[in-house]
Design a protein around this motif. Sequence first.
Motif, PDB file in Angstrom:
ATOM      1  N   SER A 161      -4.686  -4.399 -12.215  1.00  0.00           N
ATOM      2  CA  SER A 161      -4.873  -5.747 -11.448  1.00  0.00           C
ATOM      3  C   SER A 161      -4.392  -6.946 -12.213  1.00  0.00           C
ATOM      4  CB  SER A 161      -6.604  -5.784 -11.547  1.00  0.00           C
ATOM      5  OG  SER A 161      -7.087  -4.774 -11.027  1.00  0.00           O
ATOM      6  N   LYS A 162      -3.722  -6.707 -13.491  1.00  0.00           N
ATOM      7  CA  LYS A 162      -3.175  -8.085 -13.723  1.00  0.00           C
ATOM      8  C   LYS A 162      -1.979  -7.868 -14.508  1.00  0.00           C
ATOM      9  CE  LYS A 162      -7.772  -9.717 -15.553  1.00  0.00           C
ATOM     10  NZ  LYS A 162      -7.865 -10.243 -14.323  1.00  0.00           N
ATOM     11  N   CYS A 163      -0.969  -7.376 -13.568  1.00  0.00           N
ATOM     12  CA  CYS A 163       0.183  -6.769 -13.953  1.00  0.00           C
ATOM     13  C   CYS A 163       1.270  -7.540 -13.174  1.00  0.00           C
ATOM     14  CB  CYS A 163       0.730  -5.227 -13.677  1.00  0.00           C
ATOM     15  SG  CYS A 163       2.170  -4.830 -13.891  1.00  0.00           S
ATOM     16  N   GLY A 164       2.573  -7.681 -13.356  1.00  0.00           N
ATOM     17  CA  GLY A 164       3.582  -8.168 -12.721  1.00  0.00           C
ATOM     18  C   GLY A 164       3.992  -7.516 -11.229  1.00  0.00           C
ATOM     19  N   PHE A 165       3.512  -6.218 -11.330  1.00  0.00           N
ATOM     20  CA  PHE A 165       3.607  -5.603 -10.018  1.00  0.00           C
ATOM     21  C   PHE A 165       2.456  -5.584  -9.242  1.00  0.00           C
ATOM     22  CE2 PHE A 165       6.907  -3.355 -13.019  1.00  0.00           C
ATOM     23  CZ  PHE A 165       7.728  -3.748 -12.527  1.00  0.00           C
ATOM     24  N   THR A 166       1.513  -6.120  -9.609  1.00  0.00           N
ATOM     25  CA  THR A 166       0.128  -6.115  -8.919  1.00  0.00           C
ATOM     26  C   THR A 166       0.339  -6.487  -7.466  1.00  0.00           C
ATOM     27  OG1 THR A 166      -1.116  -6.462 -10.776  1.00  0.00           O
ATOM     28  CG2 THR A 166      -2.176  -6.799  -8.908  1.00  0.00           C
ATOM     29  N   PRO A 167       1.198  -7.319  -7.035  1.00  0.00           N
ATOM     30  CA  PRO A 167       1.304  -7.906  -5.835  1.00  0.00           C
ATOM     31  C   PRO A 167       1.726  -6.627  -4.788  1.00  0.00           C
ATOM     32  CG  PRO A 167       2.080  -9.441  -6.965  1.00  0.00           C
ATOM     33  CD  PRO A 167       1.775  -8.434  -7.873  1.00  0.00           C
ATOM     34  N   GLN A 168       2.269  -5.375  -5.603  1.00  0.00           N
ATOM     35  CA  GLN A 168       2.563  -4.387  -4.741  1.00  0.00           C
ATOM     36  C   GLN A 168       1.482  -3.546  -3.898  1.00  0.00           C
ATOM     37  OE1 GLN A 168       4.737  -1.055  -6.639  1.00  0.00           O
ATOM     38  NE2 GLN A 168       6.421  -2.531  -7.632  1.00  0.00           N
ATOM     39  N   TYR A 169       0.313  -4.005  -4.464  1.00  0.00           N
ATOM     40  CA  TYR A 169      -0.920  -3.712  -3.636  1.00  0.00           C
ATOM     41  C   TYR A 169      -0.810  -4.082  -2.093  1.00  0.00           C
ATOM     42  CZ  TYR A 169      -4.494  -2.267  -7.047  1.00  0.00           C
ATOM     43  OH  TYR A 169      -5.148  -1.454  -8.095  1.00  0.00           O
ATOM     44  N   LYS A 170      -0.249  -5.378  -1.947  1.00  0.00           N
ATOM     45  CA  LYS A 170       0.154  -5.826  -0.550  1.00  0.00           C
ATOM     46  C   LYS A 170       0.902  -4.804   0.074  1.00  0.00           C
ATOM     47  CE  LYS A 170       1.547  -9.639   2.290  1.00  0.00           C
ATOM     48  NZ  LYS A 170       2.593  -8.998   2.856  1.00  0.00           N
ATOM     49  N   GLY A 171       1.965  -4.289  -0.429  1.00  0.00           N
ATOM     50  CA  GLY A 171       2.753  -3.332   0.071  1.00  0.00           C
ATOM     51  C   GLY A 171       2.362  -2.185   0.360  1.00  0.00           C
ATOM     52  N   LEU A 172       1.413  -1.652  -0.682  1.00  0.00           N
ATOM     53  CA  LEU A 172       0.895  -0.366  -0.431  1.00  0.00           C
ATOM     54  C   LEU A 172      -0.319  -0.344   0.810  1.00  0.00           C
ATOM     55  CD1 LEU A 172       0.067   0.236  -4.272  1.00  0.00           C
ATOM     56  CD2 LEU A 172       1.954   1.730  -2.899  1.00  0.00           C
ATOM     57  N   GLN A 173      -0.726  -1.344   0.902  1.00  0.00           N
ATOM     58  CA  GLN A 173      -1.904  -1.599   2.067  1.00  0.00           C
ATOM     59  C   GLN A 173      -1.047  -1.531   3.377  1.00  0.00           C
ATOM     60  OE1 GLN A 173      -4.895  -1.091   2.383  1.00  0.00           O
ATOM     61  NE2 GLN A 173      -5.158  -1.763   4.638  1.00  0.00           N
ATOM     62  N   GLU A 174       0.060  -2.169   3.366  1.00  0.00           N
ATOM     63  CA  GLU A 174       0.874  -2.049   4.625  1.00  0.00           C
ATOM     64  C   GLU A 174       1.282  -0.652   4.914  1.00  0.00           C
ATOM     65  OE1 GLU A 174       4.106  -4.902   3.771  1.00  0.00           O
ATOM     66  OE2 GLU A 174       2.701  -6.726   4.000  1.00  0.00           O
ATOM     67  N   LEU A 175       1.651   0.183   4.106  1.00  0.00           N
ATOM     68  CA  LEU A 175       2.105   1.492   4.244  1.00  0.00           C
ATOM     69  C   LEU A 175       0.875   1.987   4.804  1.00  0.00           C
ATOM     70  CD1 LEU A 175       4.087   2.350   1.112  1.00  0.00           C
ATOM     71  CD2 LEU A 175       4.894   2.077   3.286  1.00  0.00           C
ATOM     72  N   GLN A 176      -0.495   1.931   4.155  1.00  0.00           N
ATOM     73  CA  GLN A 176      -1.543   2.535   4.457  1.00  0.00           C
ATOM     74  C   GLN A 176      -1.829   2.351   5.999  1.00  0.00           C
ATOM     75  OE1 GLN A 176      -3.418   4.558   2.843  1.00  0.00           O
ATOM     76  NE2 GLN A 176      -5.000   4.903   4.181  1.00  0.00           N
ATOM     77  N   VAL A 177      -1.687   1.177   6.490  1.00  0.00           N
ATOM     78  CA  VAL A 177      -1.904   0.952   7.875  1.00  0.00           C
ATOM     79  C   VAL A 177      -0.917   1.166   8.767  1.00  0.00           C
ATOM     80  CG1 VAL A 177      -1.865  -1.287   9.359  1.00  0.00           C
ATOM     81  CG2 VAL A 177      -3.117  -1.448   7.128  1.00  0.00           C
ATOM     82  N   ARG A 178       0.476   1.287   8.259  1.00  0.00           N
ATOM     83  CA  ARG A 178       1.309   1.910   9.187  1.00  0.00           C
ATOM     84  C   ARG A 178       1.231   3.138   9.544  1.00  0.00           C
ATOM     85  NH1 ARG A 178       7.992   1.189   7.842  1.00  0.00           N
ATOM     86  NH2 ARG A 178       8.701   2.189   9.289  1.00  0.00           N
ATOM     87  N   PHE A 179       0.860   3.984   8.368  1.00  0.00           N
ATOM     88  CA  PHE A 179       1.220   5.650   8.475  1.00  0.00           C
ATOM     89  C   PHE A 179      -0.326   6.175   8.546  1.00  0.00           C
ATOM     90  CE2 PHE A 179       5.483   4.495   6.225  1.00  0.00           C
ATOM     91  CZ  PHE A 179       6.193   4.930   7.423  1.00  0.00           C
ATOM     92  N   SER A 180      -1.479   5.700   8.250  1.00  0.00           N
ATOM     93  CA  SER A 180      -2.699   6.386   8.065  1.00  0.00           C
ATOM     94  C   SER A 180      -2.949   7.127   9.463  1.00  0.00           C
ATOM     95  CB  SER A 180      -3.673   5.509   7.634  1.00  0.00           C
ATOM     96  OG  SER A 180      -4.127   4.505   8.909  1.00  0.00           O
ATOM     97  N   GLU A 181      -2.668   6.599  10.329  1.00  0.00           N
ATOM     98  CA  GLU A 181      -3.125   7.460  11.531  1.00  0.00           C
ATOM     99  C   GLU A 181      -2.301   8.615  11.921  1.00  0.00           C
ATOM    100  OE1 GLU A 181      -3.531   5.052  15.024  1.00  0.00           O
ATOM    101  OE2 GLU A 181      -5.204   3.899  14.276  1.00  0.00           O
ATOM    102  N   ARG A 182      -1.063   8.658  11.066  1.00  0.00           N
ATOM    103  CA  ARG A 182      -0.028   9.752  11.323  1.00  0.00           C
ATOM    104  C   ARG A 182      -0.347  10.811  10.240  1.00  0.00           C
ATOM    105  NH1 ARG A 182       5.378   7.236  12.029  1.00  0.00           N
ATOM    106  NH2 ARG A 182       5.951   9.382  12.245  1.00  0.00           N
ATOM    107  N   GLY A 183      -1.358  10.759   9.269  1.00  0.00           N
ATOM    108  CA  GLY A 183      -1.510  11.835   8.136  1.00  0.00           C
ATOM    109  C   GLY A 183      -0.754  11.466   6.976  1.00  0.00           C
ATOM    110  N   PHE A 184      -1.189   9.980   6.442  1.00  0.00           N
ATOM    111  CA  PHE A 184      -0.630   9.487   5.274  1.00  0.00           C
ATOM    112  C   PHE A 184      -1.937   8.634   4.546  1.00  0.00           C
ATOM    113  CE2 PHE A 184       0.672   5.824   2.995  1.00  0.00           C
ATOM    114  CZ  PHE A 184       1.646   6.185   1.973  1.00  0.00           C
TER     115      PHE A 184
END
Length: 162
Positions: free
Chosen positions: A33-56
Amino acid sequence: MSVYDFTVATADGNETALRAYQGQVILIVNTASKCGFTPQYKGLQELQVRFSERGFTVLAFPCNQFGHQEPGTNQEIQDFCKLTYDVTFPVFGKVDVNGDEAHPLFKYLKRAVPGILNSESIKWNFTKFLVDQNGEIVKRYAPQTTPDSIADDIENLIGIHS
């Protein structure tokens, strides 16, 4: 052996079998939660939204081994992920990913797909492992690899079976 053979602790301390994700493409990530890469959570959530209905799904495993950048309790981590990034994918209980106390899942992942120069150790937060529908590890990504740059690999795996 596959990732489905492992059990992990949820943030509330219950055990869950990764077999529950059988048949899905999975992106396993050690997070903080306190890392320079923490903003990647946003991109991970975008992947989740984009692909979750297709089995991801993304599976996040908070880790405090790198610069003590995940100092919070499991509940604090859950609150941070929900309030800051509106994360809908599972964020499990904190784990170690390196050393004698490393979670068996991460020992397996690191052996199956070593990093640079065949190093098994995880170098930093937000190392990612892409797993296919059969529980086989397809690829390991460095922390600086952005989630959106993994989208084509996910699409290719999902497309094989859709």
